[in-house]
Design an enzyme around this catalytic site. Sequence first.
Site, PDB file in Angstrom:
ATOM      1  N   LYS A   1     -10.377  -5.110  -5.050  1.00 29.55           N
ATOM      2  CA  LYS A   1     -11.415  -4.096  -5.291  1.00 29.55           C
ATOM      3  C   LYS A   1     -10.915  -2.912  -6.106  1.00 29.55           C
ATOM      4  O   LYS A   1     -11.655  -2.322  -6.859  1.00 29.55           O
ATOM      5  CB  LYS A   1     -11.862  -3.495  -3.951  1.00 29.55           C
ATOM      6  CG  LYS A   1     -12.696  -4.355  -3.077  1.00 29.55           C
ATOM      7  CD  LYS A   1     -13.004  -3.550  -1.804  1.00 29.55           C
ATOM      8  CE  LYS A   1     -13.342  -4.440  -0.653  1.00 29.55           C
ATOM      9  NZ  LYS A   1     -12.585  -4.176   0.547  1.00 29.55           N
TER      10      LYS A   1
ATOM     11  N   LYS B   1      -3.798 -11.484  -7.203  1.00 28.51           N
ATOM     12  CA  LYS B   1      -5.079 -11.547  -6.488  1.00 28.51           C
ATOM     13  C   LYS B   1      -6.080 -10.542  -7.075  1.00 28.51           C
ATOM     14  O   LYS B   1      -5.689  -9.443  -7.459  1.00 28.51           O
ATOM     15  CB  LYS B   1      -4.790 -11.188  -5.017  1.00 28.51           C
ATOM     16  CG  LYS B   1      -5.950 -11.288  -4.087  1.00 28.51           C
ATOM     17  CD  LYS B   1      -5.650 -10.601  -2.760  1.00 28.51           C
ATOM     18  CE  LYS B   1      -5.768  -9.095  -2.891  1.00 28.51           C
ATOM     19  NZ  LYS B   1      -6.056  -8.358  -1.660  1.00 28.51           N
TER      20      LYS B   1
ATOM     21  N   LYS C   1       0.824  -1.217   0.000  1.00 29.18           N
ATOM     22  CA  LYS C   1       0.000   0.000   0.000  1.00 29.18           C
ATOM     23  C   LYS C   1       0.851   1.257   0.000  1.00 29.18           C
ATOM     24  O   LYS C   1       0.453   2.273  -0.565  1.00 29.18           O
ATOM     25  CB  LYS C   1      -0.972  -0.003   1.192  1.00 29.18           C
ATOM     26  CG  LYS C   1      -2.142  -0.941   0.985  1.00 29.18           C
ATOM     27  CD  LYS C   1      -3.372  -0.471   1.741  1.00 29.18           C
ATOM     28  CE  LYS C   1      -4.542  -1.401   1.467  1.00 29.18           C
ATOM     29  NZ  LYS C   1      -5.672  -1.201   2.371  1.00 29.18           N
TER      30      LYS C   1
HETATM   31  P1  TYM Z   1     -10.723  -6.439   2.603  1.00 28.99           P
HETATM   32  O1  TYM Z   1     -11.825  -5.452   2.749  1.00 28.99           O
HETATM   33  O2  TYM Z   1      -9.597  -6.107   1.700  1.00 28.99           O
HETATM   34  O3  TYM Z   1     -11.312  -7.834   2.118  1.00 28.99           O
HETATM   35  C1  TYM Z   1     -12.399  -8.448   2.798  1.00 28.99           C
HETATM   36  C2  TYM Z   1     -12.216  -9.941   2.824  1.00 28.99           C
HETATM   37  O4  TYM Z   1     -12.142 -10.468   1.501  1.00 28.99           O
HETATM   38  C3  TYM Z   1     -10.980 -11.296   1.381  1.00 28.99           C
HETATM   39  N1  TYM Z   1     -10.487 -11.199   0.000  1.00 28.99           N
HETATM   40  C4  TYM Z   1     -10.282 -12.234  -0.810  1.00 28.99           C
HETATM   41  N2  TYM Z   1     -10.432 -13.571  -0.629  1.00 28.99           N
HETATM   42  C5  TYM Z   1     -10.135 -14.370  -1.670  1.00 28.99           C
HETATM   43  N3  TYM Z   1      -9.700 -13.911  -2.876  1.00 28.99           N
HETATM   44  C6  TYM Z   1      -9.533 -12.595  -3.094  1.00 28.99           C
HETATM   45  N4  TYM Z   1      -9.124 -12.135  -4.273  1.00 28.99           N
HETATM   46  C7  TYM Z   1      -9.827 -11.689  -2.025  1.00 28.99           C
HETATM   47  N5  TYM Z   1      -9.768 -10.334  -1.912  1.00 28.99           N
HETATM   48  C8  TYM Z   1     -10.173 -10.058  -0.656  1.00 28.99           C
HETATM   49  C9  TYM Z   1      -9.996 -10.724   2.390  1.00 28.99           C
HETATM   50  O5  TYM Z   1      -9.019 -11.661   2.740  1.00 28.99           O
HETATM   51  C10 TYM Z   1     -10.913 -10.382   3.533  1.00 28.99           C
HETATM   52  O6  TYM Z   1     -11.192 -11.535   4.305  1.00 28.99           O
HETATM   53  N6  TYM Z   1      -7.985  -5.948   6.728  1.00 28.99           N
HETATM   54  C11 TYM Z   1      -9.204  -6.519   6.190  1.00 28.99           C
HETATM   55  C12 TYM Z   1     -10.451  -6.051   6.916  1.00 28.99           C
HETATM   56  C13 TYM Z   1     -10.449  -6.252   8.390  1.00 28.99           C
HETATM   57  C14 TYM Z   1     -10.616  -7.478   9.074  1.00 28.99           C
HETATM   58  C15 TYM Z   1     -10.580  -7.151  10.451  1.00 28.99           C
HETATM   59  C16 TYM Z   1     -10.790  -8.797   8.652  1.00 28.99           C
HETATM   60  C17 TYM Z   1     -10.308  -5.271   9.328  1.00 28.99           C
HETATM   61  N7  TYM Z   1     -10.404  -5.815  10.545  1.00 28.99           N
HETATM   62  C18 TYM Z   1     -10.693  -8.145  11.429  1.00 28.99           C
HETATM   63  C19 TYM Z   1     -10.917  -9.783   9.640  1.00 28.99           C
HETATM   64  C20 TYM Z   1     -10.874  -9.450  10.988  1.00 28.99           C
HETATM   65  C21 TYM Z   1      -9.314  -6.125   4.744  1.00 28.99           C
HETATM   66  O7  TYM Z   1      -8.759  -5.157   4.300  1.00 28.99           O
HETATM   67  O8  TYM Z   1     -10.177  -6.872   4.040  1.00 28.99           O
END
Ligand code: TYM
Length: 334
Positions: A202, A199, A117
């Site tokens: 978004k 990967k 990032k």
């Molecule tokens: P975020 O918002 O980027 O993504 C949300 C969830 O989607 C999963 N994910 C994927 N899984 C499989 N293939 C992909 N291409 C893919 N892209 C995203 C992510 O692994 C995630 O589970 N830091 C986290 C948010 C967060 C969080 C937490 C998660 C904040 N606090 C506490 C769990 C527990 C994040 O940015 O996810």
Amino acid sequence: MSETIKKPVLFSGIQPTGNITIGNYIGAMSNFVKLENDYDCLFSIVDLHALTVRQDPASLRRKSLELAALYIAAGLNPEESIIYCQSHVPQHAELAWILNCFTYMGELSRMTQFKDKSQKHADNINAGLFTYPVLMAADILLYQTDLVPVGADQKQHLEITRDIAERMNGIHPGLFKVPKPHIPKETAKIMSLTEPEKKMSKSDPDDSIITLVDKPDAILRKFKRAVTDSETEIRFDPENKPGVSNLLSIMSNMSGESIESIVSRLNGQGYGALKQQTAEATIERLKPIQLKQEELLKDKEYMAKVLKTNAERAQTLALRTLRKVYKKLGLYQP
Ligand code: TYM
């Protein structure tokens, strides 16, 4: 879930940024739905995390509500699970401060997401981006969480969460439950349609992602243009055939049919058939979710009530841990 905890606790969160993709759906949301009945669950819209990169305020507000509606539309029950916005529960930020004092600069600087990032947002490498994993650890530890379902990209953040919990438990025994990640192999990593070695994210260009609000014609068009390879054989081999394997994995997750069964059914047919059927399975799976989300978003009053009530439920639980932490650490409590 009432405010009394009866089952093991599950916590997960998604950032209300960009457009939620089928990567988020397969890697996270669909597993939330599968696990919901066996755990007391909290699903957060992690809006404070979203602020680590610049956001347009109106868009952040809208996307937070859309994500809340999506959680429900995807099948989660807001009467049982606690679906809420992170910023509505101030204890997340309070616990994050405490955890900051037990987290080392060195371990934070090894986080690959921070490195990625800060490259992407070189003009805004703020302290929040650096301490992002600490707020995430606070999210999880605040509820004495047992299980955290996430995609593979969050594995390192779960490891640092466990390290912080174990370190603090070493000093103050019994402070936190040490959470376990839940990252099933089949859903761990959905890849980009145009660069299948990467990967799906978004923030990627629209042609390389399928979002949960994409209409059927866009879904079909994007899958048809998905990058495969110069062979013709349909085979699951992520190392050598990342594009084809990704389509197989998406189709399997969307339809429930095993990869082996898809491979043998499509034997002898070209990549065109694979793309067409992956698109059809995705359209079919997303249709009811999209309809339900639209319907929910029309009922602003209901959505506001759900988020308010659930934030109150979360606060009750969060306060229990925070009070315990303050007390054990020696902060004077009259
Ligand atoms: P975020 O918002 O980027 O993504 C949300 C969830 O989607 C999963 N994910 C994927 N899984 C499989 N293939 C992909 N291409 C893919 N892209 C995203 C992510 O692994 C995630 O589970 N830091 C986290 C948010 C967060 C969080 C937490 C998660 C904040 N606090 C506490 C769990 C527990 C994040 O940015 O996810």
